[in-house]
Design a protein around this motif. Structure first.
Motif, PDB file in Angstrom:
ATOM      1  N   ASP A 554       0.759  -1.127  -0.110  1.00  0.00           N
ATOM      2  CA  ASP A 554       0.006   0.080   0.118  1.00  0.00           C
ATOM      3  C   ASP A 554       0.908   1.273   0.080  1.00  0.00           C
ATOM      4  O   ASP A 554       0.658   2.270  -0.539  1.00  0.00           O
ATOM      5  CB  ASP A 554      -0.913   0.170   1.344  1.00  0.00           C
ATOM      6  N   ALA A 555       1.891   1.360   0.494  1.00  0.00           N
ATOM      7  CA  ALA A 555       2.926   2.329   0.744  1.00  0.00           C
ATOM      8  C   ALA A 555       3.253   2.867  -0.545  1.00  0.00           C
ATOM      9  O   ALA A 555       3.287   4.180  -0.918  1.00  0.00           O
ATOM     10  CB  ALA A 555       4.174   1.968   1.371  1.00  0.00           C
ATOM     11  N   TRP A 556       3.300   1.845  -1.569  1.00  0.00           N
ATOM     12  CA  TRP A 556       3.788   2.458  -2.991  1.00  0.00           C
ATOM     13  C   TRP A 556       2.776   3.153  -3.573  1.00  0.00           C
ATOM     14  O   TRP A 556       3.002   4.181  -4.355  1.00  0.00           O
ATOM     15  CB  TRP A 556       4.208   1.305  -3.875  1.00  0.00           C
ATOM     16  N   PHE A 557       1.468   2.596  -3.250  1.00  0.00           N
ATOM     17  CA  PHE A 557       0.238   3.452  -3.918  1.00  0.00           C
ATOM     18  C   PHE A 557      -0.157   4.733  -3.269  1.00  0.00           C
ATOM     19  O   PHE A 557      -0.849   5.565  -3.835  1.00  0.00           O
ATOM     20  CB  PHE A 557      -0.944   2.604  -4.092  1.00  0.00           C
ATOM     21  N   THR A 558       0.069   4.887  -1.891  1.00  0.00           N
ATOM     22  CA  THR A 558      -0.648   5.944  -1.009  1.00  0.00           C
ATOM     23  C   THR A 558       0.488   6.927  -0.839  1.00  0.00           C
ATOM     24  O   THR A 558       0.134   8.082  -0.568  1.00  0.00           O
ATOM     25  CB  THR A 558      -1.166   5.331   0.322  1.00  0.00           C
ATOM     26  N   ARG A 559       1.923   6.647  -0.646  1.00  0.00           N
ATOM     27  CA  ARG A 559       2.852   7.705  -0.363  1.00  0.00           C
ATOM     28  C   ARG A 559       3.180   8.675  -1.396  1.00  0.00           C
ATOM     29  O   ARG A 559       3.223   8.144  -2.752  1.00  0.00           O
ATOM     30  CB  ARG A 559       3.986   7.143   0.360  1.00  0.00           C
ATOM     31  N   PRO A 560       3.370   9.864  -1.251  1.00  0.00           N
ATOM     32  CA  PRO A 560       3.978  10.641  -2.312  1.00  0.00           C
ATOM     33  C   PRO A 560       5.064  10.176  -3.058  1.00  0.00           C
ATOM     34  O   PRO A 560       6.316   9.700  -2.677  1.00  0.00           O
ATOM     35  CB  PRO A 560       4.247  12.011  -1.769  1.00  0.00           C
ATOM     36  N   ASP A 561       5.313  10.440  -4.251  1.00  0.00           N
ATOM     37  CA  ASP A 561       6.396  10.005  -5.206  1.00  0.00           C
ATOM     38  C   ASP A 561       7.763  10.665  -4.600  1.00  0.00           C
ATOM     39  O   ASP A 561       8.639   9.805  -4.584  1.00  0.00           O
ATOM     40  CB  ASP A 561       6.242  10.291  -6.767  1.00  0.00           C
ATOM     41  N   ALA A 562       7.568  11.664  -4.026  1.00  0.00           N
ATOM     42  CA  ALA A 562       8.744  12.455  -3.637  1.00  0.00           C
ATOM     43  C   ALA A 562       9.402  11.677  -2.339  1.00  0.00           C
ATOM     44  O   ALA A 562      10.661  11.706  -2.262  1.00  0.00           O
ATOM     45  CB  ALA A 562       8.560  13.844  -3.033  1.00  0.00           C
ATOM     46  N   ASP A 563       8.576  10.734  -1.649  1.00  0.00           N
ATOM     47  CA  ASP A 563       9.089  10.269  -0.370  1.00  0.00           C
ATOM     48  C   ASP A 563      10.144   9.048  -0.858  1.00  0.00           C
ATOM     49  O   ASP A 563      11.128   8.594  -0.346  1.00  0.00           O
ATOM     50  CB  ASP A 563       8.060   9.281   0.474  1.00  0.00           C
ATOM     51  N   PHE A 564       9.846   8.482  -2.103  1.00  0.00           N
ATOM     52  CA  PHE A 564      10.561   7.554  -2.572  1.00  0.00           C
ATOM     53  C   PHE A 564      11.761   8.116  -3.572  1.00  0.00           C
ATOM     54  O   PHE A 564      13.047   7.757  -3.455  1.00  0.00           O
ATOM     55  CB  PHE A 564       9.869   6.605  -3.443  1.00  0.00           C
ATOM     56  N   LEU A 565      11.445   9.159  -4.285  1.00  0.00           N
ATOM     57  CA  LEU A 565      12.584   9.762  -5.119  1.00  0.00           C
ATOM     58  C   LEU A 565      13.831  10.510  -4.381  1.00  0.00           C
ATOM     59  O   LEU A 565      14.772  10.452  -4.847  1.00  0.00           O
ATOM     60  CB  LEU A 565      11.770  10.724  -6.185  1.00  0.00           C
ATOM     61  N   GLY A 566      13.490  11.139  -3.340  1.00  0.00           N
ATOM     62  CA  GLY A 566      14.435  11.909  -2.560  1.00  0.00           C
ATOM     63  C   GLY A 566      14.345  13.040  -3.227  1.00  0.00           C
ATOM     64  O   GLY A 566      14.090  13.711  -4.027  1.00  0.00           O
ATOM     65  N   ASN A 567      15.435  13.798  -2.612  1.00  0.00           N
ATOM     66  CA  ASN A 567      15.720  15.544  -3.102  1.00  0.00           C
ATOM     67  C   ASN A 567      16.374  15.310  -4.518  1.00  0.00           C
ATOM     68  O   ASN A 567      16.255  16.523  -5.058  1.00  0.00           O
ATOM     69  CB  ASN A 567      16.393  16.008  -2.037  1.00  0.00           C
ATOM     70  N   GLY A 568      16.813  14.321  -5.002  1.00  0.00           N
ATOM     71  CA  GLY A 568      17.672  14.433  -6.191  1.00  0.00           C
ATOM     72  C   GLY A 568      16.729  14.299  -7.454  1.00  0.00           C
ATOM     73  O   GLY A 568      17.347  14.508  -8.732  1.00  0.00           O
ATOM     74  N   TYR A 569      15.611  14.017  -7.289  1.00  0.00           N
ATOM     75  CA  TYR A 569      14.651  14.028  -8.736  1.00  0.00           C
ATOM     76  C   TYR A 569      13.527  14.633  -8.532  1.00  0.00           C
ATOM     77  O   TYR A 569      12.896  14.763  -7.613  1.00  0.00           O
ATOM     78  CB  TYR A 569      14.349  12.288  -8.835  1.00  0.00           C
TER      79      TYR A 569
END
Length: 980
Positions: A554-569
């Motif tokens: 569920d985390a993949w579908f519910t959390r903002p993309d920025a949480d995964f991408l980080g500051n570099g993207y």
């Protein structure tokens, strides 16, 4: 018999006879006894107790990795077969001194659960699209969790041991994170790519399917022969070819009329001979009842080998072959789409493309080519130099034509809702109607053929061009080559499994791993919107895995993309992939999170064990996943079993009323009967079960149980103090131990190769024939009537003690409840039977000479028994103890076999003699055994009132005038020990 004055009244000697005594019941009462034993094992934590004992002893580790059943519904007889076989493996490895790691698991993601949850929401008046994705996935998770608990109890009821409290499940958060991590390995290695090409698509399920999810069923399809008018070509106008082609048509044949709107080419094979055929006569309208679609003067281009069949199908009665059409001419033709005259949307040129996939075995010799709906069509289209962008999207995910499709917008190819779900819709009929309107339908018919269906929904599938994610099978360091090498290095039981999985891997296309569903592990990655390339960044991957481990998929579908991408993207630059992984990828990763890296396990597994259908399923997905990430198979050996059918060999179904449920057998007869049925069967083939087969198994069970019960009774009060050394054993006991030695080797060898029938059948034969019918019968007089100090009786009990210990070990993995009951009945203070190890039988027991000797004795016995049976049948005697046969042996070796043997004891008669004299003419013989003859005589003397043997010596002991001397001594000793 001498007369004795003042003889006492006849005595009842029954109390002096050493009859077998045991509390081990004749009736097992398995349905009640088994749950009590399971509770005892559970409370004692038996599985872990044995593991700890083996680990303390430094035992070798054996790993059986569990193929996950689907967490959906009660277990069926196929589940029972599978799990019982696995328990045989676990227990047999414990038996042979191994530490055994077995972690049961469950497959939780996928369509069947999605459908169940959709049904539940519909029942509440909510459509799936109205339910938030997170709520839907939560419902799926709860549903799967419920069935895991239910199935776990049902599996444990079968007597299956394992890490039940530490089971694995593909929906656990840590598991989803590990599957994601395995997926990332393919991403980072470059083996993953996105391709837009035709894949098997299920409109009912709204997702792509891999080959492993397809099964083929008979299906009746419409067939059509369609004309593609020739409009131009590369030829000089004055040539003969032009004159004969300018008004001709190329004819195709297809079983999928609905794909005609997607046609973009016609393929031919340069190696096939093609000709122009001119129709000269046709059947009349009166004859047919309708006007034929072919007319005299029509010119059709067809393969020479197929022309006659096509023309006959079109109702032509005469035709002539005009001219051959060489490949260079065919390749230069441009055709008109058969629907072009109805809508300008079909006004494009249709080229002719050369392709090796075209044959003249069936059809017309030409292949209608819709690159968006066929694998061969797709490949030949791209090979011709045309682009992916030129492949049209014709059918949407719901199985209907897109709105931009001329003439047919919105029409259903396959119905996806209501009672007609899974049936072909109006598209086929609508296309044929329009072809008739243009005059380009040459003929039509119907054909029954094998058609692909989803093995979950059982609904037909279609080929549909759609962007999907694939794992490459070929290329540098080919996954296919690694998998084929791994198959060659793997042991298969039975060995033909190697060819089966090898053939599938050798020809399989790239692994389609993306699915357009909700309930599963996501393809957790990002794609660069500009380049279309996946983002490969280990730091991003680590964040994704950590968040999924914490919050699940569920985390993949519910959390903002920025949480995964980080500051570099910048999230705006990337597309988040929301497809889920093929559930076979999920289950193919189970080795990575179940056995790899655990201190009390090892990788690779020693064995995978599932049904034969898993050569295309779990065995193969595990193989490909592991070869793609580790370069080898995750297993050293693969064992497969067949399917369970009813007694007539028919597939079980509720509608037929032939379903046999393991729960019912457990309630009525006991799980032990189910386990014994599995053991007796040749599991490498399909198995049968039904009332008669169950009853036959019950009968076999009773005989085995009675053997153990007899041994327990006969050994009542036995202690090691009365044991007799091997050197002092009589011939019969040495023979029995030789048989034990041979059988022990067979049992150990059979367990080594998982041939459980080769364990239980020889052991059953030994118990029923060698023991019950021979040894016990011969020795029962000594066992019941000899004094306890008698060497023969002590030797018999020594052998019986060995027999009990070996039989309760040999059968422990199979008849686990009964052997535990027997062992604990005799040794209530010892550890459970499972703690024992089957050591190799001592070499001293191996006695070929005694084996040969008793083979000769048994042959003689068979003739004597037949002779006595004749007399019993003629009412001459009622019991063999009334007889004193004289046996004539022309074979000196057979005579020598009886040296130091009490022939009367062997024949179960009161008296007997064996001689090499010539037999009288009236002596009894059996056909095929002329060297053995039996002369019948009645035993002389009086009947001993204790042993019932008739002997002249009865009455010669004044203390006991109605007993033989042997029995008199035994009773005297008994009286002395029981005095007062």
């Amino acid at each position: 018999m001498p007369e004795f004055e003042n003889a006492p009244a006849a005595r009842d000697y029954r109390e002096t006879v050493f009859l077998p005594e045991t509390e081990f019941p004749m009736r097992a009462g398995l349905p009640k006894a088994e749950p009590e034993m399971l509770k005892k094992w559970d409370e004692a934590d038996l599985y872990h107790g044995v593991r700890k004992a083996r680990q303390a002893a430094g035992s070798p580790l054996f790993v059986l990795h569990d193929g996950p059943p689907y967490a959906n519904g009660n277990i069926h007889i196929g589940h029972a077969l599978n799990k019982i076989l696995k328990d045989f493996v676990v227990r047999s490895k414990f038996l042979t001194g191994h530490d055994v790691d077995y972690v049961p698991g469950w497959d939780c993601h996928g369509l069947p659960i999605e459908w169940k949850i959709e049904e539940e929401f519909r029942a509440k008046g909510r459509k799936k699209d109205e339910v938030p994705a997170a709520e839907f996935r939560k419902a799926c998770r709860e549903y799967a969790a419920k069935w895991i608990e239910s199935q776990r109890d049902e599996f444990k009821r079968l007597g299956v041991l394992g890490e039940w409290q530490n089971r694995y499940a593909t929906m656990d958060f840590t598991t989803e994170a590990k599957v994601t991590s395995e997926f990332h390995k393919f991403l980072m290695s470059g083996q993953l790519y996105r391709g837009s090409k035709p894949v098997m698509w299920s409109p009912v399920e709204r997702t792509a399917l891999a080959d492993a999810e397809i099964e083929y069923h008979p299906h009746v399809s419409p067939t059509i022969w369609v004309r593609f008018p020739i409009q131009t070509g590369d030829w000089a106008e004055a040539t003969e070819a032009f004159d004969n082609l300018k008004d001709a048509s190329v004819v195709i044949w297809t079983t999928t009329p609905w794909t005609i709107p997607a046609n973009r080419a016609v393929s031919f094979n340069p190696k096939v001979a093609y000709f122009v055929y001119e129709v000269t006569a046709v059947k009349s309208e009166e004859e047919l009842g309708f006007a034929p679609w072919v007319k005299a003067g029509d010119k059709l281009v067809l393969a020479e080998k197929l022309a006659e069949g096509v023309l006959q199908a079109a109702n032509a009665t005469a035709w002539k072959q005009v001219i051959d059409v060489p490949p260079d001419v065919l390749g230069g033709l441009k055709l008109s789409h058969p629907l072009a005259t109805l809508d300008s949307g079909y006004g494009f040129d249709v080229p002719m493309l050369a392709g090796d996939h075209v044959t003249d075995d069936a059809g017309t010799g030409f292949v209608h080519t819709a690159p968006g709906h066929g694998a061969d069509d797709y490949l030949v289209w791209l090979k011709s130099g045309r682009s992916l962008d030129s492949i049209p999207d014709t059918v949407d995910p719901d199985g209907a034509y897109y709105s931009h499709v001329p003439l047919f917008a919105g029409m259903k190819v396959l119905e996806t809702e209501g009672k007609k779900a899974g049936k072909f819709g109006e598209a086929n009929g609508a296309v044929m109607t329009k072809l008739i309107e243009t005059g380009n339908l040459l003929a039509r018919g119907r054909v029954e053929h094998s058609y692909p269906h989803s093995w979950r929904s059982k609904a037909p599938v279609i080929f549909r061009n759609t962007p999907q994610w694939f794992i490459r099978m070929d290329g540098d360091e080919s996954l296919r080559d690694k998998a084929m090498a791994a198959i060659a290095a793997t042991a298969f039981y039975p060995d033909q499994g190697r060819n089966r999985i090898g053939g599938m891997v050798e020809t399989r296309p790239d692994w389609l791993i993306s699915r357009q569903r909700n309930w599963g592990t996501p393809l957790a990655m990002f794609v660069d919107k500009k380049t279309g390339e996946p983002l490969k960044d280990e730091a991003v991957n680590e964040r994704i895995i950590k968040m999924i481990a914490d919050g699940g998929a569920d985390a993949w579908f519910t959390r903002p993309d920025a949480d995964f991408l980080g500051n570099g993207y910048n999230p705006d630059d990337y597309e988040k992939v929301t497809d889920i992984l093929d559930v076979w990828f999920d289950s193919g990763c189970t080795h990575a999170f179940t056995i790899e890296g655990r201190a009390d396990s090892h990788w690779p597994a020693d064995l995978y064990l599932e049904g034969s259908d898993q050569h295309r399923g779990w065995f193969q997905s595990s193989l490909l996943e592991s070869c793609g990430t580790r370069g080898r198979a995750p297993y050293n050996a693969v064992l497969t079993h067949g399917f369970v059918l009813d007694e007539q060999g028919e597939k079980m179904s509720k509608s037929k009323g032939n379903v046999v449920a393991p729960q019912d057998i457990a309630k009525e007869s006991g799980v032990e009967i189910l386990r014994l049925w599995v053991a007796f069967a040749d599991y490498s083939e399909d198995l049968r079960i039904g009332k008669q087969i169950i009853q036959t198994t019950v009968d076999a069970y009773r005989k085995l149980r009675n053997t153990v019960r007899y041994l327990l009774g006969a050994l009542n009060g036995y202690s090691e103090a009365e044991a007799v050394d091997y050197a002092d054993l009589p011939s019969l006991e040495r023979y029995i131990l030789n048989e034990v030695y041979s059988l022990d080797a067979k049992v150990r060898a059979a367990y080594e190769v998982y041939d459980f029938a080769a364990v239980v059948r020889p052991v059953a034969d030994f118990c029923i024939q060698t023991l019950s019918a021979l040894y016990f019968d011969i020795r029962k007089d000594s066992l019941y009537c000899d004094a306890p100090s008698s060497l023969k009786r002590r030797a018999c009990r020594t052998a019986m003690n060995i027999l009990f210990e070996r039989i309760t070990l040999w059968l422990a993995p199979i008849m686990t409840f009964t052997m535990e009951e027997a062992w604990s009945s005799r040794s209530p203070n010892d550890k459970a039977n499972l703690f024992r190890v089957l050591e190799a039988a001592p070499d001293v027991w191996h006695n070929v000479a005694e084996g040969d000797r008793w083979a000769k004795i048994e042959t003689v016995l068979s003739v004597v028994t037949a002779a006595l049976e004749d007399k019993r049948r003629d009412k001459v005697i009622g019991s063999a103890l009334e007889a004193a046969p004289r046996v004539y042996l022309a074979d000196g070796a057979a005579f020598e076999a009886f040296e130091d043997i009490d022939a009367a004891e062997v024949f179960r008669t009161s008296q007997a003699s064996v001689t090499t004299d010539s037999p009288p003419a009236h002596a009894f013989t059996l056909e095929g055994l002329p060297m053995i003859a039996v002369e019948f005589a009645l035993a002389e003397g009086q009947k001993c009132q204790r042993s019932w043997r008739i002997l002249p010596e009865v009455g010669t002991d004044s203390r006991y005038p109605d007993l033989s001397l042997r029995d008199a001594e035994a009773v005297a000793l008994w009286d002395q020990t029981h005095a007062g």
